[in-house]
Structure formats: structure tokens, C-alpha cells
Scaffold this motif. Sequence first.
Motif, PDB file in Angstrom:
ATOM      1  N   GLY A  78     -15.681 -42.146   7.061  1.00  0.00           N
ATOM      2  CA  GLY A  78     -15.779 -41.131   6.017  1.00  0.00           C
ATOM      3  C   GLY A  78     -15.200 -39.818   6.494  1.00  0.00           C
ATOM      4  N   LEU A  79     -15.221 -38.823   5.627  1.00  0.00           N
ATOM      5  CA  LEU A  79     -14.704 -37.512   6.002  1.00  0.00           C
ATOM      6  C   LEU A  79     -15.595 -36.885   7.070  1.00  0.00           C
ATOM      7  CD1 LEU A  79     -13.651 -36.012   2.544  1.00  0.00           C
ATOM      8  CD2 LEU A  79     -12.159 -36.841   4.361  1.00  0.00           C
ATOM      9  N   CYS A  80     -14.952 -36.340   8.097  1.00  0.00           N
ATOM     10  CA  CYS A  80     -15.718 -35.726   9.186  1.00  0.00           C
ATOM     11  C   CYS A  80     -16.514 -34.518   8.704  1.00  0.00           C
ATOM     12  CB  CYS A  80     -14.772 -35.324  10.312  1.00  0.00           C
ATOM     13  SG  CYS A  80     -13.964 -36.718  11.141  1.00  0.00           S
ATOM     14  N   SER A  81     -15.956 -33.778   7.759  1.00  0.00           N
ATOM     15  CA  SER A  81     -16.629 -32.576   7.277  1.00  0.00           C
ATOM     16  C   SER A  81     -17.876 -32.892   6.452  1.00  0.00           C
ATOM     17  CB  SER A  81     -15.666 -31.737   6.443  1.00  0.00           C
ATOM     18  OG  SER A  81     -15.159 -32.489   5.349  1.00  0.00           O
ATOM     19  N   ARG A  82     -18.024 -34.144   6.018  1.00  0.00           N
ATOM     20  CA  ARG A  82     -19.178 -34.530   5.209  1.00  0.00           C
ATOM     21  C   ARG A  82     -20.180 -35.361   5.982  1.00  0.00           C
ATOM     22  NH1 ARG A  82     -16.636 -36.056  -0.769  1.00  0.00           N
ATOM     23  NH2 ARG A  82     -15.652 -34.009  -1.142  1.00  0.00           N
ATOM     24  N   ASP A  86     -26.729 -34.858  12.172  1.00  0.00           N
ATOM     25  CA  ASP A  86     -27.137 -35.659  13.321  1.00  0.00           C
ATOM     26  C   ASP A  86     -25.982 -36.442  13.928  1.00  0.00           C
ATOM     27  OD1 ASP A  86     -29.705 -34.764  13.006  1.00  0.00           O
ATOM     28  OD2 ASP A  86     -30.337 -36.473  11.774  1.00  0.00           O
ATOM     29  N   CYS A  87     -24.853 -36.511  13.240  1.00  0.00           N
ATOM     30  CA  CYS A  87     -23.709 -37.292  13.717  1.00  0.00           C
ATOM     31  C   CYS A  87     -22.696 -36.440  14.459  1.00  0.00           C
ATOM     32  CB  CYS A  87     -23.016 -37.999  12.545  1.00  0.00           C
ATOM     33  SG  CYS A  87     -24.113 -39.018  11.541  1.00  0.00           S
ATOM     34  N   MET A  88     -22.945 -35.173  14.654  1.00  0.00           N
ATOM     35  CA  MET A  88     -21.975 -34.280  15.280  1.00  0.00           C
ATOM     36  C   MET A  88     -22.684 -33.253  16.148  1.00  0.00           C
ATOM     37  SD  MET A  88     -21.021 -31.749  12.081  1.00  0.00           S
ATOM     38  CE  MET A  88     -20.812 -33.055  10.871  1.00  0.00           C
ATOM     39  N   VAL A 108     -17.535 -35.119  16.868  1.00  0.00           N
ATOM     40  CA  VAL A 108     -18.385 -36.255  16.516  1.00  0.00           C
ATOM     41  C   VAL A 108     -19.051 -36.802  17.773  1.00  0.00           C
ATOM     42  CG1 VAL A 108     -17.044 -36.889  14.486  1.00  0.00           C
ATOM     43  CG2 VAL A 108     -16.405 -37.811  16.709  1.00  0.00           C
ATOM     44  N   LYS A 109     -20.217 -37.378  17.591  1.00  0.00           N
ATOM     45  CA  LYS A 109     -20.926 -37.984  18.704  1.00  0.00           C
ATOM     46  C   LYS A 109     -20.297 -39.338  19.050  1.00  0.00           C
ATOM     47  CE  LYS A 109     -25.415 -35.770  17.977  1.00  0.00           C
ATOM     48  NZ  LYS A 109     -26.855 -35.985  17.738  1.00  0.00           N
ATOM     49  N   PRO A 110     -20.608 -39.876  20.231  1.00  0.00           N
ATOM     50  CA  PRO A 110     -20.028 -41.167  20.620  1.00  0.00           C
ATOM     51  C   PRO A 110     -20.342 -42.271  19.616  1.00  0.00           C
ATOM     52  CG  PRO A 110     -21.045 -40.100  22.503  1.00  0.00           C
ATOM     53  CD  PRO A 110     -21.400 -39.271  21.316  1.00  0.00           C
TER      54      PRO A 110
END
Length: 253
Positions: A78-82, A86-88, A108-110
Motif C-alpha cells: 500500500g501507500l507508505c504515507s497511509r 505502528d508500521c513506521m 518503514v519497519k523491517p
Amino acid sequence: MAARRWRRALRGLCGAALFLSQLSVLSGRAGSLMTTKLSQPQSTLAKSLTSTSTNAPYFKALESTEIPPYLTNCPSNGLCSRLPPDCMTCNTNYSCIYGKTATFDCKVKPHVHCVDENNHEQENFTINMTCQFCWQLATSDYVCTNSTNCMTVSCPRQRYNATCTVRDHIHCLGNRVFPKMLYCNWTGGYKWSTALALSITLGGFGADRFYLGQWREGLGKLFSFGGLGIWTLIDVLLIGVGYVGPADGSLYI
């Protein structure tokens, strides 16, 4: 003549003994050299074995594939900005002005995969969010626990310690889970309109008080015929303005 022969014989024996002693010393040194030469490869072999044995758990740790718990909330591709917060991981911009929109550098996290607007996979990106801490958000941006142990109709109104969690799509600074003092606002399912209707129609028999769970007041109105009508009129006014509520201290629906 015999004495000379004995002296020569003794000298020969002494020379032979000296030769044998030197030979034994030389053989002992050679043996020690052989043992040291043989012991060196064994020591290096032992070191190599111990090094490989100590590195074995490290390789096993690298080969272990444990799924992080945050991946369940991270949509793939998905879009990184959305992505949910908790995922970044983002760098805090301490130079932002409170209440103003600021840009934050994030990564982004691993094991999290996301793309940009051109459908290209990326790890580093920027997001725009309002410069404010999570506990300063509007009440609609977080969810708090409710308490049923406090009275909502007390005067002054009581407060309770709640634990609030920011919604997934909201970005903010600081901890996303924080404590907050909130007013008691739970409900037991009682309707204000029903209580007011019973007070107007059957208030003389205490139906409104029975409905609100106030059995003593209901029995008092029942056996006094609504306090000869005076109590009935007073209850209509008190229930109409919301002063009299459920006996459990909850709010009307």
C-alpha cells in the motif's frame, strides 16, 4: 706402566660418559621441539573448533524467521504515507510550531513493504501531520476506557482515570497510549423520554421512580398518592431538567 694404563682407561671412560650426557641433552631438546611443533596445530585446531561452535547460535539466530507482531496491522504494497504509525519509525521534528502542519522523515519497519504514488517500492518517505502531542488531540481521534464505578449525576461531576489509545489512522507526537481524567459518562440504558412520560402519566403511583430504580421513593409516592400531587409535580420538573436520574448513577440515553 700399569698406572699410566689405568689413567688412560679412566680418561676414556670419562670422555664416553661426557659424550653420552651431551647426547641425552640434545635428544631431550629435540623431543621438546617436536612436542611444541605438534601442539601448535592442535591448539589452532581447538581454537577453530571453539570459534565455529560459538558462531553456530549466531547463524541459527539469523536463520530464525519470527514474524513481528506489528505486521498484522500493516497492509502490504500500500501507500507508505497511509501506513499506520505502528508500521513506521519517524524522526521527531522539534522545530515544528504547535498546531501547524509539519513534515516528518519516516522509514518503514523491517518486513513492511509499501510503495509510492508511482507504485515504486520505497523505504524512506515523508508524511505531513499536525504538530501536537497525542494527548492534545480531539476526543474523536482516540478511544478511552469507560468506568462504571463512578456516579454521573453527582454534583460536582466525578472524574475517573481512563487509558486512551489513538486511532490507527491518526499521526501525533509522543506516546500513542496515555492516561487522561474524564468525566463519568456511562449509561445503564435508561431513556429520559420514558422517565418523563411515566412521571407525567403515572407519577402519582411512583412509576417514574420505580423505572429509575429508586424503589424507596417509588413506594413513598405510591402510598402517599404522589404526596397529594405535590411530589408528582416536583418530580416532573426534576426529571424534565435532568436533575433526577437513574439510581445506578448512569446517564440517560
